[in-house]
Design a protein around this motif. Structure first.
Motif, PDB file in Angstrom:
ATOM      1  N   HIS B  70       8.013  75.768 -41.863  1.00 43.44           N
ATOM      2  CA  HIS B  70       6.960  75.936 -42.890  1.00 43.44           C
ATOM      3  C   HIS B  70       6.212  77.104 -43.067  1.00 43.44           C
ATOM      4  O   HIS B  70       5.752  77.611 -41.919  1.00 43.44           O
ATOM      5  N   CYS B  80       9.009  73.149 -37.822  1.00 42.93           N
ATOM      6  CA  CYS B  80       9.360  72.008 -38.471  1.00 42.93           C
ATOM      7  C   CYS B  80       9.783  70.992 -37.172  1.00 42.93           C
ATOM      8  O   CYS B  80      10.681  71.285 -36.789  1.00 42.93           O
ATOM      9  N   HIS B  89       5.016  66.827 -44.191  1.00 38.15           N
ATOM     10  CA  HIS B  89       4.234  67.370 -43.007  1.00 38.15           C
ATOM     11  C   HIS B  89       2.794  68.010 -43.482  1.00 38.15           C
ATOM     12  O   HIS B  89       2.709  68.450 -44.340  1.00 38.15           O
ATOM     13  N   ALA B 125      11.411  69.863 -47.139  1.00 36.86           N
ATOM     14  CA  ALA B 125      10.230  69.863 -45.967  1.00 36.86           C
ATOM     15  C   ALA B 125       8.951  70.152 -46.758  1.00 36.86           C
ATOM     16  O   ALA B 125       8.424  71.068 -46.848  1.00 36.86           O
TER      17      ALA B 125
HETATM   18 MN   LIG Z   1       9.349  69.368 -42.293  1.00 35.88          MN
END
Ligand SMILES: [Mn+2]
Ligand SMILES: [Mn+2]
Ligand SMILES: [Zn+2]
Ligand SMILES: [Zn+2]
Lengths: 140, 140
Positions: B70, B80, B89, B125
DNA sequence: ATTGCAGATGCAATACTATTGCATGAAGAG
DNA sequence: CTCTTCATGCAATAGTATTGCATCTGCAAT
């Protein structure tokens, strides 16, 4: 939000109501979308005004510390629409093209504020930013 | 997470398992905290390895696009922790000193994911970042 | 194991972004 | 109007990120 309201914002902030600060507020208000310091400069130049880039950097940093604007992860600045509201503000940002959408979700903002407080965080303008890929940039 | 798992991450990503990519993954894993590309370089240099900064920039951009790491608003990169998890997240970041705390809150992550989907956003993500002032930086 | 090639790296050059020191200028209190 | 303090502009500097190109390497095919 009119130009005189911008002057009010400055008066309340304790900063002197200079031409440059009013021009930066006007620019952010007119652009309606998060902008970088240089975006602000170009906007003003096109309209015949000039504020030195260094001054824009200094002004925007002050505004950020006062909660007058938000600095997003992209480095772009967004005028805080509801400075009187202590609650968090939400942005959805595309990490590919950088486009930004402001959202309002009481529940999420409440939760985020709680999490911030759990960690003893405080801010005049807490900021929630969700980063992902916008429809245009999603490869699928 | 061992070095061989890092190789697996690379194999699954379709990227070649080069020494440089493994070193960058190792560095991020060892540092345990979000790091800038130059932080990564310095970490590696101290341990006797060298990866050219330009290469670190290229590698980390690829990793970001694949959801392997990230990129926070400060520009720092965080490995991550649960790449298999599709959920969002969460990070809490101080906009003054830049310190970062990772948090896990199922409810908020669920809400953020819903908001992203409402706006037709998608990402391998999704990232939630709450920005404010940490206890040390809070002037009050 | 050897070969061949697409993809990856290193380096130099360049571009972009942000900060600092200092002289000058303007806001606003008195 | 005067004065003080804060703010601005400019130049220099520092920090961050990108690009083109030559060389190298992972790895798949043989
Ligand atoms: Mn992630
Ligand atoms: Mn706000
Ligand atoms: Zn996009
Ligand atoms: Zn802090």
């Amino acid at each position: 939000m009119s130009s005189c309201q911008h002057t009010t914002i400055l008066e309340r902030s304790g900063l002197r109501a200079t031409m440059q600060r009013r021009l930066v507020l006007d620019a952010l208000h007119q652009m309606q979308t998060p902008a970088s310091p240089y975006d602000i400069e170009h906007h003003l130049t096109k309209r015949g005004s000039t504020v030195h880039p260094v001054t824009i950097y200094r002004i925007t940093k002050q505004f950020e510390n006062l909660g007058i604007l938000h600095r997003l992860g992209s480095g772009r600045l967004s005028l805080c629409k509801h400075p009187e509201t202590e609650g968090a503000h939400g942005y959805l940002r595309c990490r590919d093209c950088g486009s930004v959408t402001e959202f309002q979700n009481e529940h999420l903002q409440r939760l985020a504020t709680d999490i911030a407080e759990e960690h003893r965080y405080h801010s005049p303008a807490p900021l929630i930013e969700i980063t992902g890929l916008c429809p245009s940039c999603d490869p699928s």
